[in-house]
Design a protein around this motif. Structure first.
Motif, PDB file in Angstrom:
ATOM      1  N   ALA A 316       0.866  -1.109   0.019  1.00 30.88           N
ATOM      2  CA  ALA A 316      -0.066  -0.072  -0.029  1.00 30.88           C
ATOM      3  C   ALA A 316       0.934   0.990  -0.007  1.00 30.88           C
ATOM      4  O   ALA A 316       0.320   2.118  -0.195  1.00 30.88           O
ATOM      5  CB  ALA A 316      -1.046  -0.048   1.117  1.00 30.88           C
ATOM      6  N   VAL A 317       2.457   1.135   0.176  1.00 32.13           N
ATOM      7  CA  VAL A 317       2.903   2.083   0.116  1.00 32.13           C
ATOM      8  C   VAL A 317       3.646   2.404  -1.199  1.00 32.13           C
ATOM      9  O   VAL A 317       4.275   1.569  -1.522  1.00 32.13           O
ATOM     10  CB  VAL A 317       4.136   2.250   1.255  1.00 32.13           C
ATOM     11  N   PRO A 318       3.389   3.535  -1.615  1.00 31.49           N
ATOM     12  CA  PRO A 318       3.693   3.641  -3.081  1.00 31.49           C
ATOM     13  C   PRO A 318       5.204   3.983  -3.440  1.00 31.49           C
ATOM     14  O   PRO A 318       5.834   4.275  -2.489  1.00 31.49           O
ATOM     15  CB  PRO A 318       2.919   4.746  -3.842  1.00 31.49           C
ATOM     16  N   LYS A 319       5.883   4.008  -4.590  1.00 28.48           N
ATOM     17  CA  LYS A 319       7.106   4.139  -4.606  1.00 28.48           C
ATOM     18  C   LYS A 319       7.327   5.928  -4.536  1.00 28.48           C
ATOM     19  O   LYS A 319       8.636   6.365  -4.098  1.00 28.48           O
ATOM     20  CB  LYS A 319       7.529   4.238  -6.132  1.00 28.48           C
ATOM     21  N   GLU A 320       6.478   6.576  -4.647  1.00 26.23           N
ATOM     22  CA  GLU A 320       6.521   8.155  -4.591  1.00 26.23           C
ATOM     23  C   GLU A 320       5.645   8.670  -3.612  1.00 26.23           C
ATOM     24  O   GLU A 320       4.355   8.274  -3.752  1.00 26.23           O
ATOM     25  CB  GLU A 320       6.534   8.902  -5.833  1.00 26.23           C
ATOM     26  N   VAL A 321       5.966   9.512  -2.490  1.00 23.57           N
ATOM     27  CA  VAL A 321       5.140  10.191  -1.738  1.00 23.57           C
ATOM     28  C   VAL A 321       5.388  11.529  -1.710  1.00 23.57           C
ATOM     29  O   VAL A 321       6.590  11.962  -1.325  1.00 23.57           O
ATOM     30  CB  VAL A 321       5.086   9.493  -0.054  1.00 23.57           C
ATOM     31  N   LEU A 322       4.385  12.444  -2.478  1.00 23.03           N
ATOM     32  CA  LEU A 322       4.728  13.812  -2.594  1.00 23.03           C
ATOM     33  C   LEU A 322       3.837  14.609  -1.597  1.00 23.03           C
ATOM     34  O   LEU A 322       2.741  14.477  -1.242  1.00 23.03           O
ATOM     35  CB  LEU A 322       4.106  14.288  -4.101  1.00 23.03           C
ATOM     36  N   VAL A 323       4.750  15.670  -0.915  1.00 27.03           N
ATOM     37  CA  VAL A 323       4.089  16.373   0.213  1.00 27.03           C
ATOM     38  C   VAL A 323       4.387  17.820  -0.029  1.00 27.03           C
ATOM     39  O   VAL A 323       5.224  18.220  -0.765  1.00 27.03           O
ATOM     40  CB  VAL A 323       4.834  15.701   1.377  1.00 27.03           C
ATOM     41  N   PRO A 324       3.684  18.642   0.811  1.00 30.22           N
ATOM     42  CA  PRO A 324       4.054  20.276   0.702  1.00 30.22           C
ATOM     43  C   PRO A 324       5.149  20.582   1.475  1.00 30.22           C
ATOM     44  O   PRO A 324       5.850  21.702   1.246  1.00 30.22           O
ATOM     45  CB  PRO A 324       2.659  20.731   1.388  1.00 30.22           C
ATOM     46  N   ALA A 325       5.514  20.014   2.278  1.00 29.75           N
ATOM     47  CA  ALA A 325       6.599  20.153   3.365  1.00 29.75           C
ATOM     48  C   ALA A 325       7.262  18.902   4.046  1.00 29.75           C
ATOM     49  O   ALA A 325       6.730  17.811   4.370  1.00 29.75           O
ATOM     50  CB  ALA A 325       6.343  21.245   4.589  1.00 29.75           C
ATOM     51  N   LEU A 326       8.415  18.721   4.226  1.00 26.83           N
ATOM     52  CA  LEU A 326       9.110  17.570   4.678  1.00 26.83           C
ATOM     53  C   LEU A 326       9.315  17.518   6.125  1.00 26.83           C
ATOM     54  O   LEU A 326       9.411  18.676   6.803  1.00 26.83           O
ATOM     55  CB  LEU A 326      10.696  17.395   4.006  1.00 26.83           C
ATOM     56  N   PRO A 327       9.018  16.310   6.687  1.00 24.87           N
ATOM     57  CA  PRO A 327       9.402  16.483   8.258  1.00 24.87           C
ATOM     58  C   PRO A 327      10.743  16.722   8.428  1.00 24.87           C
ATOM     59  O   PRO A 327      11.805  16.670   7.718  1.00 24.87           O
ATOM     60  CB  PRO A 327       8.974  14.849   8.299  1.00 24.87           C
ATOM     61  N   ASP A 328      10.848  17.159   9.865  1.00 26.18           N
ATOM     62  CA  ASP A 328      12.372  17.475  10.135  1.00 26.18           C
ATOM     63  C   ASP A 328      12.717  16.855  11.417  1.00 26.18           C
ATOM     64  O   ASP A 328      12.157  16.782  12.497  1.00 26.18           O
ATOM     65  CB  ASP A 328      12.627  18.959  10.581  1.00 26.18           C
ATOM     66  N   PRO A 329      13.593  15.822  11.178  1.00 27.64           N
ATOM     67  CA  PRO A 329      14.302  15.319  10.016  1.00 27.64           C
ATOM     68  C   PRO A 329      13.819  14.543   9.380  1.00 27.64           C
ATOM     69  O   PRO A 329      12.740  13.684   9.688  1.00 27.64           O
ATOM     70  CB  PRO A 329      15.427  14.539  10.700  1.00 27.64           C
ATOM     71  N   VAL A 330      13.845  14.316   7.882  1.00 23.69           N
ATOM     72  CA  VAL A 330      13.219  13.671   6.914  1.00 23.69           C
ATOM     73  C   VAL A 330      13.786  12.019   7.013  1.00 23.69           C
ATOM     74  O   VAL A 330      13.085  11.343   6.710  1.00 23.69           O
ATOM     75  CB  VAL A 330      13.141  14.289   5.728  1.00 23.69           C
ATOM     76  N   GLU A 331      15.140  11.949   7.247  1.00 23.34           N
ATOM     77  CA  GLU A 331      15.717  10.758   7.168  1.00 23.34           C
ATOM     78  C   GLU A 331      15.152   9.250   7.878  1.00 23.34           C
ATOM     79  O   GLU A 331      14.812   8.576   7.102  1.00 23.34           O
ATOM     80  CB  GLU A 331      16.855  10.671   7.423  1.00 23.34           C
ATOM     81  N   PRO A 332      14.575   9.776   9.101  1.00 29.83           N
ATOM     82  CA  PRO A 332      13.935   8.449   9.827  1.00 29.83           C
ATOM     83  C   PRO A 332      12.409   7.995   9.003  1.00 29.83           C
ATOM     84  O   PRO A 332      12.119   6.961   9.153  1.00 29.83           O
ATOM     85  CB  PRO A 332      13.830   9.145  11.209  1.00 29.83           C
ATOM     86  N   VAL A 333      11.718   9.215   8.834  1.00 26.90           N
ATOM     87  CA  VAL A 333      10.585   8.997   8.278  1.00 26.90           C
ATOM     88  C   VAL A 333      10.649   8.189   6.881  1.00 26.90           C
ATOM     89  O   VAL A 333       9.966   7.300   6.562  1.00 26.90           O
ATOM     90  CB  VAL A 333       9.841  10.427   7.879  1.00 26.90           C
ATOM     91  N   GLN A 334      11.747   8.732   5.913  1.00 29.34           N
ATOM     92  CA  GLN A 334      11.687   7.886   4.724  1.00 29.34           C
ATOM     93  C   GLN A 334      12.287   6.477   4.840  1.00 29.34           C
ATOM     94  O   GLN A 334      11.889   5.770   4.074  1.00 29.34           O
ATOM     95  CB  GLN A 334      13.054   8.781   4.052  1.00 29.34           C
ATOM     96  N   GLN A 335      13.173   6.377   5.943  1.00 27.54           N
ATOM     97  CA  GLN A 335      13.682   4.891   6.272  1.00 27.54           C
ATOM     98  C   GLN A 335      12.611   4.071   6.741  1.00 27.54           C
ATOM     99  O   GLN A 335      12.322   2.868   6.360  1.00 27.54           O
ATOM    100  CB  GLN A 335      14.615   4.987   7.338  1.00 27.54           C
ATOM    101  N   TRP A 336      11.655   4.728   7.572  1.00 25.75           N
ATOM    102  CA  TRP A 336      10.355   3.840   7.972  1.00 25.75           C
ATOM    103  C   TRP A 336       9.478   3.606   6.813  1.00 25.75           C
ATOM    104  O   TRP A 336       9.036   2.608   6.728  1.00 25.75           O
ATOM    105  CB  TRP A 336       9.793   4.652   9.103  1.00 25.75           C
TER     106      TRP A 336
END
Length: 678
Positions: A316-336
Motif C-alpha cells: 500500500a506504500v507507493p514508490k513516491e510520496v509527494l508532500v507540501p513540506a518535509l518532516p524534520d528530520p526527514v531521514e527517519p521517516v523515509q527509512q520507516w
C-alpha cells in the motif's frame, strides 16, 4: 494546575539518546506522547519559564503530573514506538486526525479459500487486498459490476455461499455469467483464486498487458470463425475500458504515488490525499484535525504519514510520496516508509511539471475541505449561540454581542495604508455592511495611530447620522431619484447601527487606541477587545493580562473567523490599490517597457509626476533603463497630459481618497464600491 518544577527530572537523569516520552496527569492517564532525537534536549524545552512556552504547550505541562521516557536505538524505532503509543493511549494533547467522512474500500479477501470481492470500511484485516478509498460505495459497485463480466469472482456473503453449496444451486449472478459459481463446483479453488489475482492485478493498474491479451484472443477467435466468442471478448474489452475511464489519467508516465496536501490555520488543519496508481487517481480521502499543540506543516505531514501507512500492508506504500513540506528530520521517516514498503520510497516536494500541477489540485481540495468544515461549524444555530454566550462570559458583557464589528489595518512597508471593517450579526457575515478606509498623513506611520483614526472616523459618522436621522443612507451609492439603496427586505441600508462589540486585530496597543477613540467621542456602551494572532489571546482595555479562551471554545473560533475575515478584506483592498498604483498611465504605452522596469521607475521617483519632471540622465540612473529607453520614456511623458482628478458631482469635492467607506468612483463595480464582494 500542577507546577512543572514539581515533577521535573533531576539534571543528568535524562539520557542524551533517541527515545519516546510520555506525560501523565495526576490520574496516571497519558496526555501526550512525543519522540526526540535527544531526550535530554527535547524535555528541557518543556521545563523552561512558563511565560516563554506556547499557550497550548503551557496547558499541557501544567496539566501533567509526571513524565517518563523509553530509550530506543534509532530515530526510526522512536517513530514506530510513538505511533504505537498514540494508537494505544489516544492522548488528548496529541494531534488527532479524524476522517471528514468514512471512506469505503474495494476489498478482495485473499485470505479465504474462495476469495470474495466486497465493499469494506473500518480497520483493515491481514490477508485482504484493498483498493481505494473511494468517495462513494456506489462508485465501487459500478466498477465491480463492469469487471465481473471479465473476472467472475465471487461476491456473495458467507451465508449465501453456504446455502448455495447445500442446495447445489448457484445464485442469480452464477446464472447470468457474472460469477464463476465455485459454490457448486463449476471451477476449482485454484482457478477461482487465479481469477481473483487477475482482478487484483487489473485494479492495481496492470491493465495494458491484460487488454492486449484479450485483443489477441479476440482476433484469433475471429480468424477461426468463432464469431460468438470474438463478440464476447469484444464486449469484455469494452467493459474493461469503461471501467478504466472512471479514473482520469493525471500522470502520463503511469506513476504510482500518493500526494498529500495540508490547509491550516491557527486552530485546525485539513489534510487531503490523492492515491494515484498507474497514472490514474484511484482514490481520495481527507482528514481534519484540531491543532492541540504548536506544530509545523512538516510535523503535520509526519503525523499524516503515520496515520496513512501505520497499519497498511507493504504494497500500500507507493514508490513516491509527494508532500507540501518535509518532516524534520526527514531521514527517519523515509527509512520507516522504505521498511514498510520493502523497497525504496521517494519522499519529496514536487517542484515542476504535472506532479506539481496535481499537487496544486490536491491543495485546493484541502482548502475547500477546511472551508467546508468551518462552514458546517458556523452554520449551526446552536453552535453560534454558544459561541456568543462564551464571548459574553469571557468579556464580562451583560448580553451576547449580536452585532460584532472587526477592524484591521493593512499596508506594505508604510505605503498604501488601508483599513477594513467587517460586520457579523448573530454569528454570520453581513457582507453588505462591510466598509473600507484609506489612512492619510501621519496616521499611516504605525498601526496604533491608524486604528485610532479609523475608529474615530467610523463612530463620528455614527454619531452625526444618529443625531440627524437615526440612520445613515449611503447617498453616494444611490441611484438617481432614489433615497438610497435598499436591502433584501426593502429597507434602506444602514451604517449607523451600533455594534455591541468592537474587535480589533492586534494586542494591547491597538485595543488601547480603539478604546481611547471611543472615549474621546463619549461612547461608553460599546465593548472593545483585541485578538492577537500569534497566540490567539483576547486583550481587554486596561488589563495587563490577556483572556485565554480554551482551545476548543466556540467563542474563540468565532472571534478568529471575524478577525480573519477583516484581514482578508483589508489585504484584498490594499493589493488592489497597489496594483492600481503600478498601472502607471502613460508608462503603459511605452514600447518595450515591462512591469518590472515600470515598477522600478515608480519606486525610484515615487510617482509619475516626479518622473515626468526628471531629466534623461536622471532616468538613466534607474537600474535596467538605458539611454535610448530613457529618451522614449521622456518623449511619451511629454506627449501625455496629466490625468484630471476625479470629482464627486454631488458635492464638487475632489475624490482622491476614500472617506469613511465612501468609494473611490474610479474603482470597481457599484457593489465593490459599497464594500460588498461580487
Amino acid at each position: 494546575m500542577a507546577d512543572p518544577s514539581s515533577y521535573r527530572p533531576r539534571p543528568g537523569q535524562i539520557p542524551d539518546s533517541p527515545g519516546v516520552y510520555r506525560f501523565r496527569d495526576e490520574h496516571r492517564r497519558v496526555i501526550y506522547v512525543g519522540k526526540a532525537k535527544s531526550l535530554r534536549q527535547r524535555l528541557a524545552n518543556y521545563f523552561q519559564d512558563l511565560a516563554g512556552l506556547h499557550p497550548r504547550t503551557r496547558s499541557m505541562v501544567t496539566t501533567a503530573a509526571s513524565v517518563e521516557w523509553t530509550v530506543v536505538s534509532t530515530e526510526v524505532e522512536a517513530l514506530q514506538l510513538e505511533y504505537s503509543w498514540i494508537k494505544e493511549y489516544d492522548p488528548r494533547f496529541n494531534v488527532k486526525y479524524r476522517d471528514d467522512k468514512s471512506y469505503p474500500y474495494l476489498a478482495v479477501t485473499m485470505n479465504e479459500e474462495f476469495p470474495r470481492v466486497q465493499v469494506m470500511r473500518g480497520h483493515k484485516k491481514k490477508g485482504v487486498r484493498y483498493f481505494g478509498p473511494y468517495a462513494h460505495a456506489w462508485a465501487i459497485r459500478d466498477t465491480v459490476d463492469l469487471l465481473l463480466r471479465v473476472f467472475p469472482v465471487r461476491t456473495c456473503s458467507a451465508g449465501v455461499f453456504k446455502n448455495a453449496t447445500r442446495t447445489d444451486r448457484p445464485c442469480l449472478l452464477g446464472y447470468i455469467g457474472k460469477c464463476s459459481a465455485p459454490c457448486v463446483g463449476r471451477v476449482e479453488p485454484e482457478e477461482h483464486r487465479e481469477l481473483a489475482e487477475e482482478f487484483c492485478d487489473f485494479m492495481a493498474g496492470r491493465t495494458g498487458t491484460y487488454l492486449r491479451r484479450l485483443e489477441k484472443q479476440m482476433m484469433r477467435a475471429a480468424d477461426e470463425l468463432e464469431y460468438e466468442r470474438a463478440a464476447r471478448l469484444r464486449d469484455d474489452i469494452e467493459a474493461l475500458k469503461k471501467a478504466m475511464e472512471k479514473n482520469a489519467v493525471v500522470l502520463a508516465d503511469a506513476t504510482d504515488a500518493d500526494l498529500i496536501a495540508v490547509a491550516e490555520d491557527e486552530l485546525e488543519a485539513a489534510v487531503q490525499i490523492f492515491h494515484v496508481r498507474g497514472g490514474r487517481v484511484r482514490g481520495q480521502r481527507g482528514w481534519v484535525t484540531d491543532k492541540v499543540e504548536e506544530i509545523t506543516t512538516g510535523a503535520l505531514v509526519e503525523h499524516a504519514l503515520q496515520q496513512l501507512y501505520g497499519e497498511e500492508s507493504g504494497d500500500a506504500v507507493p514508490k513516491e510520496v509527494l508532500v507540501p513540506a518535509l518532516p524534520d528530520p526527514v531521514e527517519p521517516v523515509q527509512q520507516w516508509l522504505t521498511e514498510r514498503r520493502g523497497s525504496g520510497v521517494s519522499l519529496r516536494i514536487p517542484q515542476r511539471g504535472d506532479k506539481k500541477a496535481l499537487m496544486e489540485t490536491v491543495a485546493r481540495n484541502a482548502q475547500q475541505a477546511l472551508a467546508l468544515h468551518k462552514t458546517k461549524r458556523a452554520s449551526d444555530l446552536t453552535t453560534r449561540s454558544r459561541a456568543l454566550e462564551e464571548i459574553a462570559d469571557a468579556l464580562g458583557l451583560d448580553s451576547a454581542p449580536l452585532r460584532i464589528e472587526c477592524y484591521d489595518i493593512s499596508h506594505l512597508q508604510g505605503d498604501d495604508v488601508v483599513a477594513s471593517m467587517v460586520v457579523f450579526e448573530d454569528g454570520l457575515q453581513r457582507k453588505g455592511e462591510y466598509r473600507r478606509f484609506q489612512i492619510r498623513g501621519f496616521a499611516g506611520q504605525d498601526d496604533v495611530r491608524s486604528m485610532h483614526e479609523v475608529i474615530s472616523r467610523r463612530f463620528r459618522r455614527y454619531i452625526a447620522e444618529k443625531e440627524k436621522t437615526g440612520e445613515w443612507v449611503d447617498e453616494e451609492s444611490a441611484a438617481p431619484g432614489e433615497n438610497g439603496l435598499k436591502d433584501d427586505e426593502g429597507r434602506p441600508k444602514k451604517f449607523a447601527y451600533p455594534p455591541q462589540l468592537v474587535v480589533v486585530d492586534g494586542g494591547q496597543p491597538q485595543v488601547a487606541a480603539a478604546k481611547r477613540a471611543l472615549d474621546e467621542l463619549g461612547i461608553d456602551d460599546i465593548a472593545v477587545c483585541g485578538l492577537a494572532k500569534r497566540l490567539e489571546e483576547v486583550w481587554l482595555p486596561g488589563e495587563d493580562d490577556p483572556v485565554v479562551l480554551p482551545r476548543t471554545s466556540e467563542g474563540l473560533y468565532l472571534l478568529q473567523r471575524v478577525r480573519d475575515e477583516a484581514h482578508r478584506f483589508a489585504i484584498t483592498y490594499q493589493r488592489a490599490k497597489r496594483a492600481k498604483r503600478f498601472r502607471s498611465g502613460p508608462l503603459d504605452d511605452v514600447p518595450g517597457l515591462g512591469e518590472t522596469r515600470k515598477q522600478a521607475l515608480i519606486k525610484h521617483f515615487g510617482s509619475v509626476k516626479k518622473l515626468r519632471s526628471a531629466t534623461i540622465d536622471q532616468i538613466c540612473e534607474v537600474p535596467g533603463i538605458g539611454r535610448k529607453t530613457a529618451e522614449t520614456i521622456a518623449a511619451a511623458l511629454a506627449q501625455a497630459a496629466p490625468a484630471a482628478p476625479a470629482v464627486n458631482t454631488a458635492t464638487g469635492e475632489i475624490m482622491e481618497d476614500t472617506e469613511d467607506g465612501a468609494p473611490d468612483p474610479t474603482e470597481g463595480t457599484p457593489d465593490e464600491r459599497r464594500g460588498q464582494e461580487t
